[in-house]
Design an enzyme around this catalytic site. Sequence first.
Site, PDB file in Angstrom:
ATOM      1  N   ASP A 117      33.239  -1.607 105.349  1.00 31.72           N
ATOM      2  CA  ASP A 117      33.365  -3.023 104.983  1.00 31.72           C
ATOM      3  C   ASP A 117      32.811  -3.900 106.112  1.00 31.72           C
ATOM      4  OD1 ASP A 117      34.618  -2.118 102.736  1.00 31.72           O
ATOM      5  OD2 ASP A 117      36.634  -2.806 103.298  1.00 31.72           O
ATOM      6  N   ASN A 143      40.738   3.710 100.568  1.00 29.66           N
ATOM      7  CA  ASN A 143      41.934   2.886 100.824  1.00 29.66           C
ATOM      8  C   ASN A 143      43.150   3.479 100.105  1.00 29.66           C
ATOM      9  OD1 ASN A 143      40.175   1.154 102.107  1.00 29.66           O
ATOM     10  ND2 ASN A 143      40.116  -0.355 100.444  1.00 29.66           N
ATOM     11  N   ASN A 173      44.081  -5.632  87.597  1.00 23.78           N
ATOM     12  CA  ASN A 173      44.502  -6.990  87.974  1.00 23.78           C
ATOM     13  C   ASN A 173      44.132  -7.925  86.815  1.00 23.78           C
ATOM     14  OD1 ASN A 173      41.784  -7.625  88.178  1.00 23.78           O
ATOM     15  ND2 ASN A 173      41.744  -7.618  90.407  1.00 23.78           N
ATOM     16  N   LEU A 213      49.838  -8.739  89.717  1.00 30.26           N
ATOM     17  CA  LEU A 213      49.779 -10.204  89.657  1.00 30.26           C
ATOM     18  C   LEU A 213      49.832 -10.827  91.044  1.00 30.26           C
ATOM     19  CD1 LEU A 213      52.347 -10.541  86.719  1.00 30.26           C
ATOM     20  CD2 LEU A 213      49.863 -10.722  86.529  1.00 30.26           C
ATOM     21  N   GLY A 214      49.406 -10.089  92.069  1.00 27.55           N
ATOM     22  CA  GLY A 214      49.412 -10.622  93.436  1.00 27.55           C
ATOM     23  C   GLY A 214      50.824 -10.968  93.871  1.00 27.55           C
ATOM     24  N   ASP A 252      44.847 -11.711 104.767  1.00 26.18           N
ATOM     25  CA  ASP A 252      43.647 -11.012 104.281  1.00 26.18           C
ATOM     26  C   ASP A 252      44.095 -10.113 103.127  1.00 26.18           C
ATOM     27  OD1 ASP A 252      41.523  -9.322 103.818  1.00 26.18           O
ATOM     28  OD2 ASP A 252      41.179  -8.821 105.919  1.00 26.18           O
ATOM     29  N   ASP A 285      44.763  -1.903  96.593  1.00 21.25           N
ATOM     30  CA  ASP A 285      44.648  -0.455  96.850  1.00 21.25           C
ATOM     31  C   ASP A 285      45.950   0.095  97.442  1.00 21.25           C
ATOM     32  OD1 ASP A 285      42.016  -0.494  95.944  1.00 21.25           O
ATOM     33  OD2 ASP A 285      41.274  -1.068  97.918  1.00 21.25           O
ATOM     34  N   ALA A 306      50.291  -5.152 103.051  1.00 17.43           N
ATOM     35  CA  ALA A 306      48.864  -4.973 103.374  1.00 17.43           C
ATOM     36  C   ALA A 306      48.163  -6.326 103.520  1.00 17.43           C
ATOM     37  CB  ALA A 306      48.177  -4.135 102.303  1.00 17.43           C
ATOM     38  N   SER A 311      45.088  -2.201 107.413  1.00 17.20           N
ATOM     39  CA  SER A 311      46.225  -3.026 106.957  1.00 17.20           C
ATOM     40  C   SER A 311      47.256  -2.245 106.146  1.00 17.20           C
ATOM     41  CB  SER A 311      45.698  -4.170 106.083  1.00 17.20           C
ATOM     42  OG  SER A 311      45.318  -3.685 104.793  1.00 17.20           O
TER      43      SER A 311
HETATM   44  O1  RIB Z   1      39.608  -3.062  97.192  1.00 18.63           O
HETATM   45  C1  RIB Z   1      39.049  -3.408  98.436  1.00 18.63           C
HETATM   46  C2  RIB Z   1      37.801  -2.605  98.659  1.00 18.63           C
HETATM   47  O2  RIB Z   1      36.839  -2.976  97.707  1.00 18.63           O
HETATM   48  C3  RIB Z   1      37.136  -2.837  99.996  1.00 18.63           C
HETATM   49  O3  RIB Z   1      37.620  -1.989 101.013  1.00 18.63           O
HETATM   50  C4  RIB Z   1      35.662  -2.653  99.690  1.00 18.63           C
HETATM   51  O4  RIB Z   1      35.098  -1.534 100.280  1.00 18.63           O
HETATM   52  C5  RIB Z   1      35.566  -2.596  98.172  1.00 18.63           C
HETATM   53  O5  RIB Z   1      35.368  -1.328  97.743  1.00 18.63           O
END
Ligand code: RIB
Length: 312
Positions: free
Chosen positions: A14, A44, A186, A226-227, A251, A257, A287, A296
């Site tokens: 990333d 992740n 989501n 739903l966050g 963040d 994930d 996270a 995270s």
């Molecule tokens: O869900 C987050 C991920 O989406 C990030 O780590 C990025 O690599 C994308 O795949």
Amino acid sequence: MAGRVCIVGSVNMDLVVRAPRLPAPGETIAGGPFKTFPGGKGANQAVAAARMGAAVSFVGRLGTDAYGTELRSVLSREGVDITALRATAGESSGVALITVAEGSGENTIVVVGGANAKLTAADIQGVSGFIRLADVLLMQLEVPVETAAAAAGIAHLSGRKVLLNAAPARDVPDELLGSIDVLIVNAVEAAHLAGVKAERSLLESDPVGTARLLLERGPGAVVVTLGPAGALVAEGDAVRRVRSIEVEAVDTVGAGDAFCGCLAAMLAEGKSLVDAARVGCVAGALAATKAGAIPSLPQREAVRERLKQQEA
Ligand code: RIB
């Protein structure tokens, strides 16, 4: 007792820049700092499950570049079995270009699939033993849909629990959805798969109806994240809402994930779907309090601690 989870999915580096806000189309804004973090939805989720105590194996593809070497060692250090993580000659590793907005922690992501796009159904046949050995198979859609379908078929026939996090939003054939035990989406992905346009308003005005529309497409159960508002769990005739915890988000990359990996680990331990989603919501919220995707992801103890506070 710890369960076994097999992940079939992506691994990315990333490239992340923080900015005062997300830029509008055509707009240039100044941002910083710029950092690289290990990520990719598959990696992740693998690390999230491992940090929750599951024995995790990872099936995927990396490039033969420096990012590939670094990402391989990150997964290995986390205790993830990477025997089925293959290098792809002449390909670059997956990369995600991410902007994170200061204040809200919201993000935009553009993913370059690289080697992830080369993970084939034939690859899956070659490593099917990892899928058969696991209690739970967890997949996302940063690898080809046909590859996910091949893995789901093997797990389904072997009586394993099959989880699909249908992210990013893509078309998924009914045949694949019919072999999924738990579909995790989501709001954006829910709207896409339900074939409706106004994702946020639809979920707000009729969350239960949206979950039911998705159930009609064939999965055994549907979880809509739903966050900060938690998650909806739809199984049979019942649709239940699971609460999250309050945190200060810096963040949100990797929060979904964390939820999915934690949910898989809890289901592999034998927890009910609602209980697993409750734990997943706490993992996802934690996270969001730290920068980066893999860095995270919370450890089991931190999640347990917050759950205890929530129940007190
Ligand atoms: O869900 C987050 C991920 O989406 C990030 O780590 C990025 O690599 C994308 O795949």
